[in-house]
Design an enzyme around this catalytic site. Structure first.
Site, PDB file in Angstrom:
ATOM      1  N   HIS A 128       0.807  -1.228   0.000  1.00 29.86           N
ATOM      2  CA  HIS A 128       0.000   0.000   0.000  1.00 29.86           C
ATOM      3  C   HIS A 128       0.841   1.280   0.000  1.00 29.86           C
ATOM      4  CE1 HIS A 128      -3.726  -2.309   1.751  1.00 29.86           C
ATOM      5  NE2 HIS A 128      -3.116  -2.939   0.745  1.00 29.86           N
ATOM      6  N   GLU A 177     -13.445   0.971  -5.182  1.00 31.30           N
ATOM      7  CA  GLU A 177     -14.264   2.174  -5.339  1.00 31.30           C
ATOM      8  C   GLU A 177     -13.810   3.051  -6.508  1.00 31.30           C
ATOM      9  OE1 GLU A 177     -15.213   2.823  -0.555  1.00 31.30           O
ATOM     10  OE2 GLU A 177     -14.117   4.357  -1.687  1.00 31.30           O
ATOM     11  N   TYR A 184      -9.882  -9.966   4.429  1.00 31.89           N
ATOM     12  CA  TYR A 184      -9.539 -11.014   3.483  1.00 31.89           C
ATOM     13  C   TYR A 184     -10.000 -12.396   3.944  1.00 31.89           C
ATOM     14  CZ  TYR A 184      -6.814  -7.868   0.557  1.00 31.89           C
ATOM     15  OH  TYR A 184      -6.436  -6.858  -0.297  1.00 31.89           O
TER      16      TYR A 184
END
Length: 388
Positions: free
Chosen positions: A156, A259, A280
């Protein structure tokens, strides 16, 4: 190198572009792939190693980043050797050399901007640097910005760049990673709601890395001055529509809940307080899908497509695509076309199958769409052409 597929789909684009009813304020929850669009696909470059981003120079050549740390130039049918001068990168997991963007006045100053992961497995962060492209090397390379906190692991980093019309630069930064990764005694993803942290944010900088005085939280002791928007998980698509000046982003959910968002100055996009995503392992992250004061997505993809790369089509090669968004999918291995009307309602959708993980989507200077695919040995740059 030549065409890798003559036609995908069996009907003209206009016919397969299925209309949808106008949305209320609820997001469109997309659980099934939309209809396939008829296109032609040509291979332009192949043999890339985990390519991440592409942009074009004024002479028509392309700069391509490869995640292991290489910046390559493709010119007149030839992929050049790695360009010297690129900063050392932390190439592990999702980290490495990531986005590339040219200064809006590149023809005058030759500035190239790079985002990348820097550090070690036990202490790393996202950085932004720029250098002058002189011939086939980068010179005067300077780090303009780095995330305030280091983290562990290789997840990330975010890293997409987009220029606003006023010449300031937006940069997306990921939330740092998934549980059980922690920072300051809490899951690191909680930093997305910490306005003093850069993690899980979009920041806005001047072209030299300094902070614009009109950023929404300048002078606010509870927030970092670079902050533009927050509550993001891991944005991998960021684009500014050159016509409407709207800022769009796509970001990864965890298990589902990817999104499409319209980015507004100073807004909170909810992660991880509100989300359609799940852990997850299947557990609920939060029971809340919406909350006053937090911006709802326009589209939610469950199951996940893992969106990466985002373009607004403003070319002249496909008039039927004018103004539409094109979002790449790593997991779905396709490109999703989304048309949004003036009321922020999704009017129509379509899908272009690619067959490889899609890392980047851009409009080229020739008016065609281009797709960069993520592969360890045969990443490709593809040209997408409407049917003749």
């Amino acid at each position: 190198m030549g065409a890798i597929g003559v036609f995908l789909g069996c009907s003209p684009i206009a016919q397969s572009d299925t209309p949808l009813p106008l949305l209320t304020s609820e997001p469109l929850l997309e659980s099934q792939p939309p209809p396939t669009l008829a296109v032609r696909i040509e291979t332009v470059v192949e043999g890339l190693e985990h390519p991440w981003a592409v942009t074009w120079l004024p002479d028509g050549s392309a700069l391509i980043t490869e995640r292991p740390g290489r910046l390559r130039r493709f010119h007149q049918g030839r992929l050049g050797s790695p360009i010297p001068g690129v900063p050392p990168v932390f190439a592990q997991g999702q980290g490495g050399l990531l986005d590339v963007a040219l200064h809006p006045r590149f023809a005058e100053n030759n500035w190239v901007y790079l985002t990348y992961a820097h550090g070690t497995a036990s202490a790393n962060r996202t950085r932004l640097a720029r250098g002058r492209l002189v011939g086939d090397r980068l010179e005067d390379v300077t780090v303009l910005f780095e995330v305030s906190q280091t983290k562990t692991g290789g997840q990330h980093f975010g890293s997409r760049l987009a220029w606003l019309p006023d010449g300031t630069l937006l940069m997306a930064i990921g939330d740092g990673g998934n549980p059980p990764l922690e920072l300051e005694g809490k899951f690191i993803r909680q930093q997305a709601q910490n306005r003093r942290s850069h993690l899980g944010k979009i920041i806005r900088l001047r072209d030299d890395g300094t902070v614009p005085e009109d950023n929404p939280f300048v002078g606010d002791a509870t927030a970092t001055p670079e902050l533009w928007s927050y509550g993001h998980r891991n944005i991998q698509g960021l684009v500014v529509d050159p016509v409407t000046e709207t800022v769009w982003s796509t970001e990864h959910g965890s298990l589902g809940g990817d999104e499409l968002n319209r980015i507004e100055r100073g807004a909170n996009y909810g992660w991880p307080v509100v989300t359609y995503s799940r852990e997850y392992w299947g557990a609920e992250i939060t029971p809340e899908r919406r909350r006053p004061g937090m911006v709802d997505p326009l589209v939610v993809w469950t199951p996940a497509i893992a969106p990466s790369g985002l373009a607004v089509y403003r070319g002249d090669r496909a008039p039927q695509w004018q103004g539409a968004l094109f979002a790449g999918g790593l997991v779905s291995q396709d490109v999703r076309k989304i048309r949004v009307n003036a009321n922020n309602a999704v009017e129509s959708r379509g899908r272009i199958p690619i067959g490889q993980r899609v890392r980047d989507v851009r409009q080229g200077p020739d008016g065609y769409l281009y797709v960069l695919t993520d592969d360890a040995q045969n990443g490709r740059l593809l040209r997408i052409l409407p049917p003749t």
